[in-house]
Design an enzyme around this catalytic site. Sequence first.
Site, mmCIF file in Angstrom:
data_model
loop_
_atom_site.group_PDB
_atom_site.id
_atom_site.type_symbol
_atom_site.label_atom_id
_atom_site.label_comp_id
_atom_site.label_asym_id
_atom_site.label_seq_id
_atom_site.Cartn_x
_atom_site.Cartn_y
_atom_site.Cartn_z
ATOM 1 N N SER A 56 0.756 -1.201 0.139
ATOM 2 C CA SER A 56 0.090 0.161 0.152
ATOM 3 C C SER A 56 0.969 1.230 0.244
ATOM 4 O O SER A 56 2.032 1.064 0.244
ATOM 5 C CB SER A 56 -0.764 -0.099 1.236
ATOM 6 N N TYR A 80 -1.708 -1.229 10.526
ATOM 7 C CA TYR A 80 -1.938 -1.330 9.159
ATOM 8 C C TYR A 80 -0.548 -1.049 8.444
ATOM 9 O O TYR A 80 0.072 -1.732 7.604
ATOM 10 C CB TYR A 80 -2.941 -0.342 8.323
HETATM 11 N N1 LIG Z 1 -8.695 0.170 -1.771
HETATM 12 C C1 LIG Z 1 -7.529 0.639 -1.545
HETATM 13 O O1 LIG Z 1 -7.504 2.087 -1.829
HETATM 14 C C2 LIG Z 1 -6.312 -0.079 -1.283
HETATM 15 C C3 LIG Z 1 -5.086 0.952 -0.972
HETATM 16 C C4 LIG Z 1 -4.133 0.279 -0.264
HETATM 17 C C5 LIG Z 1 -3.928 -1.023 -0.269
HETATM 18 N N2 LIG Z 1 -4.869 -2.005 -0.656
HETATM 19 C C6 LIG Z 1 -4.903 -3.421 -0.532
HETATM 20 O O2 LIG Z 1 -5.481 -4.115 -1.328
HETATM 21 C C7 LIG Z 1 -6.144 -5.331 -1.049
HETATM 22 C C8 LIG Z 1 -7.520 -5.338 -1.319
HETATM 23 O O3 LIG Z 1 -8.140 -4.189 -0.704
HETATM 24 P P1 LIG Z 1 -9.589 -4.099 -1.148
HETATM 25 O O4 LIG Z 1 -9.860 -2.537 -0.870
HETATM 26 O O5 LIG Z 1 -10.112 -4.718 -2.299
HETATM 27 O O6 LIG Z 1 -10.283 -4.701 0.254
HETATM 28 P P2 LIG Z 1 -11.786 -5.317 0.344
HETATM 29 O O7 LIG Z 1 -11.874 -4.979 2.044
HETATM 30 O O8 LIG Z 1 -12.751 -4.744 -0.246
HETATM 31 O O9 LIG Z 1 -11.484 -6.701 0.379
HETATM 32 C C9 LIG Z 1 -10.862 -7.629 1.199
HETATM 33 C C10 LIG Z 1 -11.153 -9.128 1.133
HETATM 34 O O10 LIG Z 1 -10.520 -9.972 2.098
HETATM 35 C C11 LIG Z 1 -11.328 -10.602 2.813
HETATM 36 N N3 LIG Z 1 -10.796 -10.893 3.934
HETATM 37 C C12 LIG Z 1 -10.567 -10.220 5.390
HETATM 38 N N4 LIG Z 1 -10.309 -10.973 6.257
HETATM 39 C C13 LIG Z 1 -9.926 -12.114 5.908
HETATM 40 C C14 LIG Z 1 -9.399 -13.417 6.348
HETATM 41 N N5 LIG Z 1 -8.903 -13.411 7.481
HETATM 42 N N6 LIG Z 1 -9.419 -14.467 5.475
HETATM 43 C C15 LIG Z 1 -9.715 -14.380 4.300
HETATM 44 N N7 LIG Z 1 -10.209 -13.216 3.698
HETATM 45 C C16 LIG Z 1 -10.226 -12.230 4.377
HETATM 46 C C17 LIG Z 1 -12.758 -9.823 2.863
HETATM 47 O O11 LIG Z 1 -13.839 -10.599 3.157
HETATM 48 C C18 LIG Z 1 -12.898 -9.160 1.520
HETATM 49 O O12 LIG Z 1 -13.435 -10.042 0.712
HETATM 50 C C19 LIG Z 1 -5.638 -5.565 0.419
HETATM 51 O O13 LIG Z 1 -4.589 -6.173 0.828
HETATM 52 C C20 LIG Z 1 -5.595 -3.891 0.901
HETATM 53 O O14 LIG Z 1 -4.783 -3.637 2.067
HETATM 54 C C21 LIG Z 1 -6.383 -1.479 -1.176
#
Ligand SMILES: NC(=O)c1ccc[n+]([C@@H]2O[C@H](COP(=O)([O-])OP(=O)(O)OC[C@H]3O[C@@H](n4cnc5c(N)ncnc54)[C@H](O)[C@@H]3O)[C@@H](O)[C@H]2O)c1
Length: 271
Positions: free
Chosen positions: A144, A157
């Site tokens: 991230s 985080y």
């Molecule tokens: N959205 C953003 O702006 C952003 C920015 C930086 C990094 N990220 C990273 O991208 C990745 C995806 O993010 P997103 O925005 O799609 O998140 P999201 O919350 O929409 O999706 C995350 C998914 O992970 C699943 N999950 C959570 N805990 C779990 C567990 N213990 N076991 C299995 N599954 C589990 C959730 O049910 C969900 O389906 C993450 O690693 C996040 O940190 C996202």
Amino acid sequence: MRLQGKITAITGAGRGIGRAAAELFAREGAKVAILELDEKSGKDAEATIRKSGGTAQFIRTDVSNEESVRTAFTEVDRVFGGLHVLYNNASVYLGKHDTSVTKLPSEIWRRVLGINLDSVYLCSKYAIPIMIRCGGGSVINTSSSAGQIGIPFCDAYTATKGGTTTLTRSMAVEYGPHGVRTNCIAPAAIATDMVRESNTSSPDFDEKLFIRSTPLRRWGTPGEIAKIALFLASDDSSYMNGAVLVADGGITLVCAYHNNPELPEGRPGLK
Ligand SMILES: NC(=O)c1ccc[n+]([C@@H]2O[C@H](COP(=O)([O-])OP(=O)(O)OC[C@H]3O[C@@H](n4cnc5c(N)ncnc54)[C@H](O)[C@@H]3O)[C@@H](O)[C@H]2O)c1
């Protein structure tokens, strides 16, 4: 069909970026294991892919739990007969509950570390031996902007994403000689439920200021990150190992969005 014949496993593929990647990988010919904690969204992802002619299997997995992860990869191997791509995508971002170290409850610290960082260790631990047996493959980790610059007021985080970035580099050195490449995507500002449930629902979130601080002046989409994951999963990135691909519209470069009313004012002194 850039992933024809490839067996892939994506954590957290029920929604958001992981879901977009699962659907894209399947369209590109991959068999997709959906390793997701949430049963409803995991089953829905499986059904959507199958309905459009793709191959997918939902395996309920808690990526923070070693027994669950071990069982999941045994199941991936049993169902599909191997593994070529591991996409470590699942994470949580707990918004207001995750804060500065002096205020951060240890249960929150442990929970975030478990889901976001232990998961990368655990999934890699059980997936990589299968990948080596299959002749090599690609691990895609998810960092991230927090792992690039350190974002204040979400220290658990931030710690997990910094750990993921550096773990990517050591894994690249360790498993490259075995034919397993490890790279990392560092997104920011992607319009997903994670962001809706944390940042944008907070009363002090100023969306106008946020967008003005983003050089591309818009949110990114899950599909835009999924395409980077596709590149890293496919042979198109065959000489990439240990890279961190930043995909954030440029927001990390300017790093301008920081508007926390808890901090003391500075001392203007120019005039
Ligand atoms: N959205 C953003 O702006 C952003 C920015 C930086 C990094 N990220 C990273 O991208 C990745 C995806 O993010 P997103 O925005 O799609 O998140 P999201 O919350 O929409 O999706 C995350 C998914 O992970 C699943 N999950 C959570 N805990 C779990 C567990 N213990 N076991 C299995 N599954 C589990 C959730 O049910 C969900 O389906 C993450 O690693 C996040 O940190 C996202």
